[in-house]
Design an enzyme around this catalytic site. Structure first.
Site, PDB file in Angstrom:
ATOM      1  N   GLU A  45       0.843  -1.197   0.000  1.00  0.00           N
ATOM      2  CA  GLU A  45       0.000   0.000   0.000  1.00  0.00           C
ATOM      3  C   GLU A  45       0.883   1.255   0.000  1.00  0.00           C
ATOM      4  O   GLU A  45       1.849   1.351   0.764  1.00  0.00           O
ATOM      5  CB  GLU A  45      -0.880  -0.040   1.245  1.00  0.00           C
ATOM      6  CG  GLU A  45      -1.934   1.042   1.339  1.00  0.00           C
ATOM      7  CD  GLU A  45      -2.857   0.857   2.536  1.00  0.00           C
ATOM      8  OE1 GLU A  45      -3.845   1.602   2.647  1.00  0.00           O
ATOM      9  OE2 GLU A  45      -2.583  -0.047   3.358  1.00  0.00           O
ATOM     10  N   LYS A 114      -9.085   3.384  -2.457  1.00  0.00           N
ATOM     11  CA  LYS A 114      -9.457   2.569  -1.301  1.00  0.00           C
ATOM     12  C   LYS A 114     -10.870   2.924  -0.859  1.00  0.00           C
ATOM     13  O   LYS A 114     -11.200   4.095  -0.647  1.00  0.00           O
ATOM     14  CB  LYS A 114      -8.455   2.805  -0.167  1.00  0.00           C
ATOM     15  CG  LYS A 114      -8.539   1.815   0.984  1.00  0.00           C
ATOM     16  CD  LYS A 114      -7.369   2.019   1.943  1.00  0.00           C
ATOM     17  CE  LYS A 114      -7.369   1.017   3.080  1.00  0.00           C
ATOM     18  NZ  LYS A 114      -6.205   1.204   3.994  1.00  0.00           N
ATOM     19  N   CYS A 175      -5.825  -3.541   2.070  1.00  0.00           N
ATOM     20  CA  CYS A 175      -5.581  -3.587   3.513  1.00  0.00           C
ATOM     21  C   CYS A 175      -6.847  -3.660   4.363  1.00  0.00           C
ATOM     22  O   CYS A 175      -7.441  -4.714   4.504  1.00  0.00           O
ATOM     23  CB  CYS A 175      -4.717  -2.392   3.923  1.00  0.00           C
ATOM     24  SG  CYS A 175      -3.910  -2.630   5.544  1.00  0.00           S
ATOM     25  N   PRO A 355      22.185   2.748  29.241  1.00  0.00           N
ATOM     26  CA  PRO A 355      22.541   2.651  30.661  1.00  0.00           C
ATOM     27  C   PRO A 355      22.105   1.273  31.172  1.00  0.00           C
ATOM     28  O   PRO A 355      20.909   0.978  31.230  1.00  0.00           O
ATOM     29  CB  PRO A 355      21.729   3.769  31.314  1.00  0.00           C
ATOM     30  CG  PRO A 355      21.304   4.666  30.177  1.00  0.00           C
ATOM     31  CD  PRO A 355      21.140   3.755  29.002  1.00  0.00           C
ATOM     32  N   LEU A 356      23.055   0.431  31.492  1.00  0.00           N
ATOM     33  CA  LEU A 356      22.782  -0.960  31.861  1.00  0.00           C
ATOM     34  C   LEU A 356      22.724  -1.059  33.383  1.00  0.00           C
ATOM     35  O   LEU A 356      23.731  -0.900  34.064  1.00  0.00           O
ATOM     36  CB  LEU A 356      23.892  -1.853  31.291  1.00  0.00           C
ATOM     37  CG  LEU A 356      23.615  -3.334  31.086  1.00  0.00           C
ATOM     38  CD1 LEU A 356      22.405  -3.555  30.194  1.00  0.00           C
ATOM     39  CD2 LEU A 356      24.838  -4.001  30.475  1.00  0.00           C
ATOM     40  N   SER A 357      21.522  -1.321  33.913  1.00  0.00           N
ATOM     41  CA  SER A 357      21.314  -1.250  35.360  1.00  0.00           C
ATOM     42  C   SER A 357      21.524  -2.569  36.081  1.00  0.00           C
ATOM     43  O   SER A 357      21.610  -2.594  37.303  1.00  0.00           O
ATOM     44  CB  SER A 357      19.888  -0.761  35.641  1.00  0.00           C
ATOM     45  OG  SER A 357      18.943  -1.761  35.275  1.00  0.00           O
ATOM     46  N   GLY A 358      21.562  -3.661  35.336  1.00  0.00           N
ATOM     47  CA  GLY A 358      21.603  -4.967  35.978  1.00  0.00           C
ATOM     48  C   GLY A 358      20.222  -5.543  36.191  1.00  0.00           C
ATOM     49  O   GLY A 358      20.081  -6.656  36.706  1.00  0.00           O
ATOM     50  N   GLY A 359      19.177  -4.798  35.802  1.00  0.00           N
ATOM     51  CA  GLY A 359      17.800  -5.289  35.877  1.00  0.00           C
ATOM     52  C   GLY A 359      17.358  -5.868  34.544  1.00  0.00           C
ATOM     53  O   GLY A 359      18.042  -5.754  33.527  1.00  0.00           O
ATOM     54  N   ASP A 361      14.897  -5.046  32.476  1.00  0.00           N
ATOM     55  CA  ASP A 361      14.467  -4.174  31.381  1.00  0.00           C
ATOM     56  C   ASP A 361      15.647  -3.722  30.516  1.00  0.00           C
ATOM     57  O   ASP A 361      15.621  -3.852  29.288  1.00  0.00           O
ATOM     58  CB  ASP A 361      13.714  -2.962  31.931  1.00  0.00           C
ATOM     59  CG  ASP A 361      12.369  -3.342  32.531  1.00  0.00           C
ATOM     60  OD1 ASP A 361      11.775  -4.327  32.053  1.00  0.00           O
ATOM     61  OD2 ASP A 361      11.922  -2.669  33.470  1.00  0.00           O
TER      62      ASP A 361
END
Length: 705
Positions: A45, A114, A175, A355-359, A361
């Site tokens: 489309e 459409k 669509c 930023p790697l927090s260790g969690g 996410d």
């Protein structure tokens, strides 16, 4: 007996307003279809300008440029000998239409606008276009002067038409029309149309493909026929990822399916079908009775045969095959990864920073980047020329192409653990370091205590007041303010590092990084995040994915990517680590929120997908959670009230939320998907809450009897 016909549909990685690039990909798909022997090619489309142009569709220049591209297709003789179904926007009688041009041998056979526009969820087609909304109506479209000269006439038919070739009959459906209750293919099929084409701009959502396949299967299973579905592929400039999966169906069975997630810019699916199978399938007398009473379509006679006069004894119909689906955790591994690659290569940035927090996410965000690197390296080994060209530009530290995902990750992915001496645990710091080492990212580790105390002391210097954490005897207000200093300091540092790390590493050509966010859909929905903290970034690959699904993805990746380190993230208690750790207190997300992530996911679905307000949600959950006696009516009421209270008072945070990959049907994305106020009346004084209270009292009195 009817000869066999070979048909092609495609998935194209178009980019909004990239007219030259889009045209190149369109022509490439047509040539690929011809090389495979196809006599009909269907494209996505609005493939000429790109589906996601949004308000640019209000600019006349987009329409002029689209005609320029179509003129290039018409005048390219290498594209002759095949019917081409191509999508573009049109101006007709000063109305804008989402349309398709059906082309053969350099001439426009007709224009098909459409009928019914998509105007819910992420779709806003009625903001730009007018629906044709007149089934079977046909009139004349006056061509631009240049096209008139080439066409040899002033006008061509525009409307809801069918085309009769020498050997069959075909028609177009676009669509959203497939998703409507009274889809055009119903009456088209009753009018003898044997081949249906569908050009789509359908974006990915988790678990959506099965619905798409079911609709097409049902359409051709009831009606018989050949159905060619084309879709856009990739990120064309915003939050959506179009998940390709071009397909060909015959009488309810799949005979061709392209990949749903791919780094290829052009994917063409070809199938050979026997039209006698369609005619034999439509034997039922009940169908015949409906067919003779069906409203007629205007037919355009086309002096062209989709089949060949030359009998090929070796040619055979394409055999049916089972549909190919991905598990939701696989979709998370592939969809956001492809989206990130498109965004990175088209933005001309040098890489990504997290930023790697260790969690879990930020771990999920990092793992998705690693998945992206896996896909890119696999594409290099397959000889994907576009990917190789992009990698040579982005991975600038070496002239040698990376041979492993870790090699590529080390050049384009940067991570940093930003800790606090008293708040951050050695476990989270260790997990962050171990993950970065496994995926190969360029990792740094810093403590932000100096930045925190410098900011905190400014208030003390100005007012004499010294705020304290709750565990040190401080108020709730001070406790939250001190947490927010840390959170917002990390955002400032993230952008600082993203701008400087390429210079620190002496990257050839310099450059800067894009900052990735790591807030999930449930935290956004609840508002459990600091405004302008590390949830504020350039883009967010997990911002529309639930915590429950993220855990499934991490469990999948730990085995499929051979990353046992991920098991540690799954079993860790989710915590923001913004308060000091003491002997008897460790901050916990679910304790802070006063609800579980699983409950949040259910609240989100009932609110958005089921369109329930507080009272309606309470009634539904009373059936679900109260039926087995797990929770009392008062407990359910308390949870529902808390959810709506926090959702509403934190709604303002969504107005500045980082653009996130769209994946979840209950996403609270304020910009396009979930349009609501951000200043609400007090929830606990609302009429809905009072109705809940009355209902709870009535239920409790009934239970006392």
């Amino acid at each position: 007996m009817a000869p066999l016909v070979t048909l092609a549909t495609c998935a194209l990685n178009q980019w909004s307003l990239d007219f030259e690039g889009n045209l190149r990909r369109i022509k490439q798909s047509i040539l690929k279809a011809k090389e495979a022997g196809a006599t009909l090619r269907v494209g996505p489309e609005l493939e000429i300008p790109g589906y996601g142009c949004l308000d640019h569709f209000l600019e006349n220049e987009v329409y002029e440029n689209s005609w320029d591209s179509l003129y290039s297709i018409l005048t390219d003789e290498s594209l002759h000998g095949i019917i081409i179904d191509v999508g573009l926007p049109l101006l007709h009688r000063n109305c804008r239409y989402n349309a398709r041009a059906i082309v053969l041998d350099g001439k426009i056979l007709c224009l098909r606008p459409k009928l019914y526009l998509a105007n819910d969820g992420n779709f806003r087609e009625m903001r730009f276009f007018t629906p044709w909304n007149r089934p079977r109506h046909v009139e004349q479209y006056y061509l631009p002067p240049l096209i008139q000269k080439h066409q040899g006439c002033r006008h061509v038919p525009i409307g809801d038409v069918v085309l009769s070739t020498i050997d069959t009959c075909l028609a177009a459906e676009t669509c959203e029309e497939l998703f409507t209750p009274n889809s055009p293919h119903i009456n088209m099929g009753l009018n003898g149309v044997e081949i249906f084409t569908n050009s789509s701009g359908s974006h990915h959502s988790l678990r959506k493909l099965d619905e798409r396949i079911a609709l097409i299967q049902e359409a051709t299973r009831k009606n018989g026929g050949v159905y060619l579905y084309s879709n856009q592929l990739g990120c064309d400039g915003d939050r959506l990822y179009y998940d390709g999966c071009a397909m060909i169906f015959l009488n309810g069975s799949i005979v061709g399916q392209s990949s749903q997630f791919s780094l290829n810019e052009v994917e063409v699916v070809v199938a050979t079908v026997d039209l006698e199978e369609v005619r034999a399938y439509r034997f039922a007398p009940s169908r015949g009775i409906q067919a003779v009473a069906a409203p007629p379509y205007e037919r355009i006679e086309v002096d062209f045969s989709l089949s060949s006069d030359d009998l090929d004894l070796w040619q055979a119909p394409t055999a049916p095959r089972p549909a190919r689906y991905h598990l939701p955790e696989e979709e998370i591994a592939l969809g956001p990864a492809c989206w990130l690659w498109d965004y990175l290569r088209r933005s001309k940035a040098a890489g990504y920073f997290v930023p790697l927090s260790g969690g879990i996410d930020s771990c999920a965000t990092a793992t998705i980047v690693y998945s992206m690197c896996r896909l890119v390296v696999a594409a290099i080994k397959e000889g994907n020329e576009q990917v190789i060209t992009d990698v040579k530009r982005i991975a600038a530290f070496s002239s040698k192409l990376p041979e492993t995902p870790e090699e590529l990750c080390n050049q384009i992915f940067y991570t940093c653990y930003m800790g606090m001496k008293n708040q951050s645990s050695k476990e989270t710091r260790g997990r962050a370091e171990a993950l970065s080492e496994r995926i190969g990212s360029y990792h740094t580790d810093v403590d932000i205590d100096d930045m925190f105390h410098a900011t905190k002391n400014i208030l003390t210097q100005a007012t004499g007041f010294e705020p304290k954490f709750k565990v040190h005897g401080g108020s709730v207000t001070s406790n939250l303010a001190l947490q927010n200093i840390q959170a917002r300091s990390r955002m400032v540092l993230a952008y600082y590092f993203a701008q400087e790390l390429c210079e620190v590493r002496k990257r050839p050509g310099g450059g800067s990084l894009l900052v990735l966010g790591s807030s999930n859909v449930d935290e956004c929905l609840r508002g459990y995040l600091t405004k302008y903290d590390c949830s504020s970034a350039d883009i967010n690959p997990i911002g529309s994915i639930s915590k429950v699904d993220l855990k499934r993805f991490i469990a999948y990746a730990s085995k499929s990517f051979d990353m046992p380190i991920l098991e540690d993230f799954i079993h860790a208690i989710p915590t923001a680590e913004l308060e000091p750790i003491t002997a008897d207190y460790v901050q916990s997300d679910e304790a802070d929120m006063q609800m579980t992530y699983k409950e949040l996911s259910r609240f989100g679905t009932l609110r958005k997908v089921n369109h329930l307000g507080p009272y309606g949600m309470f009634l539904r959950l009373q059936e679900e959670w109260g039926a087995d006696g797990t929770l009392s009516p008062r407990e359910i009421a308390h949870k529902v009230k808390l959810f709506f209270h926090f959702h509403q008072i934190n709604r303002h945070k969504q107005t500045v939320a980082t653009p996130a990959y769209h994946a979840e049907s209950y996403s609270p994305d304020d910009h396009r998907f979930d349009l609501r106020p951000f200043v609400y009346p007090p929830a606990f004084e609302s009429w809905s809450f009072k109705k809940i209270d009355k209902r709870v009292e009535a239920l409790e009195k009934r239970n006392e009897k």
